[in-house]
Scaffold this active site. Structure first.
Site, PDB file in Angstrom:
ATOM      1  N   HIS A 133       0.765  -1.216  -0.114  1.00  0.00           N
ATOM      2  CA  HIS A 133      -0.043  -0.004   0.238  1.00  0.00           C
ATOM      3  C   HIS A 133       0.799   1.285  -0.123  1.00  0.00           C
ATOM      4  O   HIS A 133       0.404   2.121  -0.689  1.00  0.00           O
ATOM      5  CB  HIS A 133      -0.720  -0.068   1.359  1.00  0.00           C
ATOM      6  CG  HIS A 133      -2.010  -1.096   1.413  1.00  0.00           C
ATOM      7  ND1 HIS A 133      -2.129  -1.718   2.463  1.00  0.00           N
ATOM      8  CD2 HIS A 133      -2.879  -1.484   0.349  1.00  0.00           C
ATOM      9  CE1 HIS A 133      -3.002  -2.609   2.521  1.00  0.00           C
ATOM     10  NE2 HIS A 133      -3.639  -2.499   1.152  1.00  0.00           N
ATOM     11  N   LYS A 178     -16.127  -8.558  10.988  1.00  0.00           N
ATOM     12  CA  LYS A 178     -16.104  -8.955  12.567  1.00  0.00           C
ATOM     13  C   LYS A 178     -14.467  -9.187  12.993  1.00  0.00           C
ATOM     14  O   LYS A 178     -13.973  -9.696  12.035  1.00  0.00           O
ATOM     15  CB  LYS A 178     -16.783 -10.208  12.845  1.00  0.00           C
ATOM     16  CG  LYS A 178     -18.275  -9.976  12.846  1.00  0.00           C
ATOM     17  CD  LYS A 178     -19.202 -11.149  13.359  1.00  0.00           C
ATOM     18  CE  LYS A 178     -20.524 -11.046  13.077  1.00  0.00           C
ATOM     19  NZ  LYS A 178     -21.151 -12.108  12.764  1.00  0.00           N
ATOM     20  N   SER A 234      -3.125  -7.760   2.934  1.00  0.00           N
ATOM     21  CA  SER A 234      -3.266  -7.547   4.126  1.00  0.00           C
ATOM     22  C   SER A 234      -3.794  -8.914   5.012  1.00  0.00           C
ATOM     23  O   SER A 234      -3.489  -9.427   6.204  1.00  0.00           O
ATOM     24  CB  SER A 234      -4.500  -6.524   4.490  1.00  0.00           C
ATOM     25  OG  SER A 234      -3.880  -5.217   4.271  1.00  0.00           O
ATOM     26  N   ARG A 252      -2.036  -6.316  -8.143  1.00  0.00           N
ATOM     27  CA  ARG A 252      -0.557  -6.828  -8.190  1.00  0.00           C
ATOM     28  C   ARG A 252      -0.665  -8.279  -8.970  1.00  0.00           C
ATOM     29  O   ARG A 252       0.502  -8.584  -9.302  1.00  0.00           O
ATOM     30  CB  ARG A 252      -0.903  -7.823  -6.580  1.00  0.00           C
ATOM     31  CG  ARG A 252      -0.681  -6.609  -5.485  1.00  0.00           C
ATOM     32  CD  ARG A 252      -1.139  -7.091  -4.170  1.00  0.00           C
ATOM     33  NE  ARG A 252      -2.561  -7.457  -4.309  1.00  0.00           N
ATOM     34  CZ  ARG A 252      -3.371  -8.041  -3.537  1.00  0.00           C
ATOM     35  NH1 ARG A 252      -2.977  -8.059  -2.027  1.00  0.00           N
ATOM     36  NH2 ARG A 252      -4.589  -8.289  -3.528  1.00  0.00           N
TER      37      ARG A 252
END
Ligand code: PNS
Length: 179
Positions: A32, A56, A143, A105
């Site tokens: 990022h 969540k 991530s 990517r």
């Protein structure tokens, strides 16, 4: 047209080129950072827009993600960090952005990104989505993978900014598990 754009046009200057780089950034990765840095070299301002999603069990709260990204880009005048909810195009309009930046990517990213770009175009034809490629060394980083490797005790140094790594280690210590 925003007030700022009108003022620049009145003063005979070209309007600022403002881009928005949206995402979850849970956590912010070096991939990022690479895209944001490349974006800042092209645009007058790049707004890192962190989504208030309802996932969540996030690794970091939205406010923590905003704070870390601000710390990483402290002193970088062209980079602004904000959070948003609702439609991206509504937020982008409010911010006076003209371009949506997304990182690509690998081919596997393409389908999802293509759908989002076309949906955003349908919602707001005035925006253009621009895809940028990170440095090769970051093409496998996401991530989600970083969260997984970290949760299983693997090393994440070099994959996320130092500030983020320190916060991740700190939160693991606070929760009493393996450092
Ligand atoms: O990092 P991510 O999770 O791939 O980012 C996805 C994001 C935040 C860019 C996307 O979910 C988004 O723009 N959400 C806001 C809601 C919206 O505008 N949806 C319609 C766009 S297709």
């Amino acid at each position: 047209m925003t007030k700022q754009v009108k003022e620049r046009e009145k003063a005979g200057r070209r309007p600022d080129r403002v881009a928005i780089y949206p995402g979850s950034f849970d956590p912010l990765t070096n991939g990022h950072v690479d895209i944001i840095t490349r974006g800042a070299a092209i645009f007058d301002r790049i707004i890192v827009a962190i989504l208030h999603n309802r996932e969540k069990g996030p690794l970091f709260t939205v406010q923590e993600r905003v704070d870390m990204a601000r710390e990483v880009f402290a002193g970088e005048q062209k980079v602004v960090v904000a959070s948003f909810g609702g439609l991206l195009v509504d937020f982008a309009r409010q911010q006076g952005a003209h371009v949506i930046v997304r990182g690509l990517r690998a081919i596997s990213d393409f389908e999802y990104e293509f759908q989002m770009a076309l949906m955003n175009r349908r919602l707001a034809p005035e925006f253009e989505t621009v895809f940028m490629m990170p440095a090769e060394s970051y093409t496998y980083i996401s991530s989600r993978l970083i969260r997984e490797v970290f949760a299983l005790g693997g090393p994440i140094a070099g994959l996320v900014p130092g500030i983020v790594e320190a916060r991740m280690r700190g939160s693991r210590r606070a929760h009493g598990s393996r450092a």
